[in-house]
Motif scaffolding. Structure first.
Motif, PDB file in Angstrom:
ATOM      1  N   ILE A  71      61.036  -8.044  27.303  1.00 16.55           N
ATOM      2  CA  ILE A  71      61.584  -6.591  27.215  1.00 16.55           C
ATOM      3  C   ILE A  71      61.008  -5.854  26.080  1.00 16.55           C
ATOM      4  N   ARG A 179      65.224  -0.273  26.915  1.00 12.62           N
ATOM      5  CA  ARG A 179      65.035  -1.525  26.609  1.00 12.62           C
ATOM      6  C   ARG A 179      66.325  -2.160  26.123  1.00 12.62           C
ATOM      7  N   LEU A 180      67.267  -1.348  25.328  1.00 13.26           N
ATOM      8  CA  LEU A 180      68.478  -1.912  24.841  1.00 13.26           C
ATOM      9  C   LEU A 180      69.317  -2.341  26.117  1.00 13.26           C
ATOM     10  N   GLU A 181      69.504  -1.237  27.011  1.00 17.44           N
ATOM     11  CA  GLU A 181      70.233  -1.290  28.023  1.00 17.44           C
ATOM     12  C   GLU A 181      69.774  -2.455  28.893  1.00 17.44           C
ATOM     13  N   GLU A 182      68.625  -2.819  29.019  1.00 18.87           N
ATOM     14  CA  GLU A 182      67.852  -3.787  29.815  1.00 18.87           C
ATOM     15  C   GLU A 182      68.154  -5.146  29.489  1.00 18.87           C
ATOM     16  N   GLY A 183      68.620  -5.257  28.060  1.00 18.50           N
ATOM     17  CA  GLY A 183      68.979  -6.512  27.428  1.00 18.50           C
ATOM     18  C   GLY A 183      68.049  -7.133  26.437  1.00 18.50           C
ATOM     19  N   MET A 184      67.675  -6.037  25.517  1.00 19.70           N
ATOM     20  CA  MET A 184      66.681  -6.634  24.663  1.00 19.70           C
ATOM     21  C   MET A 184      67.504  -7.461  23.524  1.00 19.70           C
ATOM     22  N   ILE A 185      68.555  -6.960  23.324  1.00 23.61           N
ATOM     23  CA  ILE A 185      69.245  -7.619  22.408  1.00 23.61           C
ATOM     24  C   ILE A 185      69.668  -9.206  22.700  1.00 23.61           C
ATOM     25  N   GLY A 186      69.907  -9.344  23.770  1.00 26.96           N
ATOM     26  CA  GLY A 186      70.168 -10.539  24.431  1.00 26.96           C
ATOM     27  C   GLY A 186      68.837 -11.452  24.492  1.00 26.96           C
ATOM     28  N   GLU A 187      67.650 -10.694  24.906  1.00 27.67           N
ATOM     29  CA  GLU A 187      66.471 -11.546  24.931  1.00 27.67           C
ATOM     30  C   GLU A 187      66.355 -12.083  23.375  1.00 27.67           C
ATOM     31  N   GLU A 189      68.535 -12.888  21.293  1.00 29.32           N
ATOM     32  CA  GLU A 189      69.605 -14.012  20.982  1.00 29.32           C
ATOM     33  C   GLU A 189      68.897 -15.215  21.706  1.00 29.32           C
ATOM     34  N   ARG A 221      74.688  -1.800  14.120  1.00 27.41           N
ATOM     35  CA  ARG A 221      73.831  -1.630  15.299  1.00 27.41           C
ATOM     36  C   ARG A 221      73.420  -0.315  15.401  1.00 27.41           C
TER      37      ARG A 221
END
Length: 258
Positions: A71, A179-187, A189, A221
């Motif tokens: 992402i 990208r933030l909505e797609e889960g970039m932070i989770g990526e 992590e 954030r």
């Protein structure tokens, strides 16, 4: 004027049938699609590959070589469809990769593509990687950018994807939000949980740097998003500076509006 914005290069029309002719006759050995981030270069390169036929894309992106960094690097692998691609997902996240390794890997990919009678299209936004593949330029000696010259053993047809600064920045902001909505932070992590050191992720820059710092509690954030957007805008500007330096050294880039 010191703070004046440099004018954009003139857009031109590049016809796929002419590039195909140049490749088939051997007048051109390599097509290179370059441009700043969010200028549509991957989509353009894939469309060109389909129009020409029998083409394969070699990525010139310093972070898309890593697995699991999808992402944040904007791999968008679904864009390629049936067009083969190279030098994406070739290393585990956490390893180091440099321009000299890229030079070797590019040459192997190029030779492999040509050995099968296909045509290579180099596509990316990492200036050093583009120059390593296409220019007689020594990174060990760090000679001035003005001394970049086309490689004498490889005739390259350069195409630049052109977008004005305001549109580019708007695209960057919209893409960052997506990208933030797609889960970039989770990526990020997940990469940390998987054992990739925080300092390594920070060294990868941009999305991985600022999201890691946020996850470490070094920024909030809102601050992270603001700092990251500004950093990507500045990165795109540096990319354009690199391409214009190539032009000043005598390299011809055909700028198009994709």
């Amino acid at each position: 004027m010191k703070n004046a914005i440099a004018p954009l290069p003139e857009a031109e029309t590049v016809r796929a049938e002419e590039i195909k002719r140049l490749l088939e006759t051997g007048e051109t050995d390599l097509v290179c699609v370059l441009g700043p981030t969010a200028s549509g270069k991957t989509r353009y390169a894939v469309g060109l590959a389909r129009s020409i036929g029998n083409c394969e894309i070699i990525s010139a992106d310093s972070r898309q070589v890593y697995k699991g960094m999808d992402i944040g690097t904007g791999k968008d692998l679904d864009e390629y469809g049936d067009v083969p691609y190279h030098l994406v997902d070739i290393l585990p996240a956490g390893e180091q990769y440099n321009v000299h390794q890229f030079q070797e890997d590019f040459r192997k990919a190029y030779d492999d593509i040509r050995s099968r009678g296909a045509f290579p299209i180099l596509c990316g936004g990492t200036g050093m990687y583009i120059s390593a593949a296409t220019c007689g330029y020594s990174f060990g000696e760090r000679q001035p950018l003005s001394e970049m010259k086309p490689r004498t053993d490889m005739r390259t047809f350069f195409i630049g994807t052109l977008v004005d600064r305001e549109t580019r920045n708007a695209r960057i902001d919209a893409r960052l939000k997506a990208r933030l909505e797609e889960g970039m932070i989770g990526e990020v992590e997940g990469l940390l949980r998987g054992g990739v050191p925080a300092e390594t992720l920070i060294s990868y820059g941009l999305e991985y740097k600022f999201v890691t710092q946020y996850l470490l509690g070094q920024t909030g954030r809102e601050e992270m998003e603001s700092l990251l957007a500004t950093a990507i805008h500045q990165f795109a500007k540096r990319q354009m500076t690199w391409w214009r330096a190539m032009e000043r050294s005598g390299i011809r880039i055909h700028w198009v509006e994709p």
